[in-house]
Design a protein around this motif. Structure first.
Motif, PDB file in Angstrom:
ATOM      1  N   MET A 194       0.830  -1.177   0.000  1.00  0.00           N
ATOM      2  CA  MET A 194       0.000   0.000   0.000  1.00  0.00           C
ATOM      3  C   MET A 194       0.877   1.245   0.000  1.00  0.00           C
ATOM      4  O   MET A 194       1.837   1.311   0.751  1.00  0.00           O
ATOM      5  N   SER A 195       0.528   2.231  -0.820  1.00  0.00           N
ATOM      6  CA  SER A 195       1.280   3.477  -0.821  1.00  0.00           C
ATOM      7  C   SER A 195       0.723   4.405   0.248  1.00  0.00           C
ATOM      8  O   SER A 195      -0.446   4.346   0.608  1.00  0.00           O
ATOM      9  N   GLU A 196       1.577   5.272   0.773  1.00  0.00           N
ATOM     10  CA  GLU A 196       1.194   6.173   1.857  1.00  0.00           C
ATOM     11  C   GLU A 196       1.590   7.597   1.512  1.00  0.00           C
ATOM     12  O   GLU A 196       2.538   7.827   0.767  1.00  0.00           O
ATOM     13  N   ARG A 197       0.839   8.564   2.052  1.00  0.00           N
ATOM     14  CA  ARG A 197       1.206   9.972   1.935  1.00  0.00           C
ATOM     15  C   ARG A 197       0.589  10.752   3.084  1.00  0.00           C
ATOM     16  O   ARG A 197      -0.381  10.317   3.689  1.00  0.00           O
ATOM     17  N   GLU A 198       1.157  11.909   3.388  1.00  0.00           N
ATOM     18  CA  GLU A 198       0.684  12.719   4.492  1.00  0.00           C
ATOM     19  C   GLU A 198      -0.241  13.807   3.969  1.00  0.00           C
ATOM     20  O   GLU A 198       0.092  14.544   3.047  1.00  0.00           O
ATOM     21  N   LEU A 219      -0.932  10.513   8.411  1.00  0.00           N
ATOM     22  CA  LEU A 219      -0.523   9.583   7.370  1.00  0.00           C
ATOM     23  C   LEU A 219      -1.767   8.924   6.783  1.00  0.00           C
ATOM     24  O   LEU A 219      -2.617   8.410   7.505  1.00  0.00           O
ATOM     25  N   GLU A 263      -3.243   6.163   3.740  1.00  0.00           N
ATOM     26  CA  GLU A 263      -2.806   5.053   2.904  1.00  0.00           C
ATOM     27  C   GLU A 263      -3.923   4.640   1.957  1.00  0.00           C
ATOM     28  O   GLU A 263      -5.100   4.886   2.211  1.00  0.00           O
ATOM     29  N   VAL A 264      -3.547   4.024   0.852  1.00  0.00           N
ATOM     30  CA  VAL A 264      -4.509   3.525  -0.126  1.00  0.00           C
ATOM     31  C   VAL A 264      -4.934   2.128   0.315  1.00  0.00           C
ATOM     32  O   VAL A 264      -4.097   1.236   0.441  1.00  0.00           O
ATOM     33  N   LEU A 323      -8.200   7.366  -0.310  1.00  0.00           N
ATOM     34  CA  LEU A 323      -7.173   7.310   0.725  1.00  0.00           C
ATOM     35  C   LEU A 323      -7.865   7.229   2.073  1.00  0.00           C
ATOM     36  O   LEU A 323      -8.951   7.772   2.249  1.00  0.00           O
ATOM     37  N   CYS A 341      -7.305   7.667   6.389  1.00  0.00           N
ATOM     38  CA  CYS A 341      -6.448   8.122   7.491  1.00  0.00           C
ATOM     39  C   CYS A 341      -6.068   6.910   8.339  1.00  0.00           C
ATOM     40  O   CYS A 341      -6.924   6.118   8.736  1.00  0.00           O
ATOM     41  N   THR A 342      -4.783   6.769   8.633  1.00  0.00           N
ATOM     42  CA  THR A 342      -4.323   5.612   9.411  1.00  0.00           C
ATOM     43  C   THR A 342      -4.677   5.737  10.887  1.00  0.00           C
ATOM     44  O   THR A 342      -4.641   4.752  11.609  1.00  0.00           O
TER      45      THR A 342
END
Length: 69
Positions: A1-5, A16, A18-19, A32, A34-35
């Motif tokens: 899984m890709s992650e971004r802020e 953070l 994640e998809v 997306l 939220c973790t």
């Protein structure tokens, strides 16, 4: 899984994201999550439709209906 802020509206901070696994078979899913809280965010391009300007005339826009007074 890709992650971004990104900024999370629920957590009120940069979190953070994640998809999640995509069951629809997209190559790159626009959703997306939220973790921290699990809020979903959909990241999709904005599409703008323009009407062509024929022979210098003002383009016709759809007519907005009004409620009876």
């Amino acid at each position: 899984m890709s992650e971004r802020e990104l900024r999370c509206a629920i957590c009120d901070g940069d979190m953070l994201f994640e998809v999640p696994p995509c069951a629809d078979g997209h190559d790159e899913c626009p959703e997306l999550v939220c973790t921290r809280c699990g809020m979903a965010e959909v990241v999709a391009p904005i599409v703008v439709h323009l009407w062509p300007n024929h022979a210098g005339r003002t383009p016709r826009l759809p007519h907005q209906r009004r409620a009876a007074a």
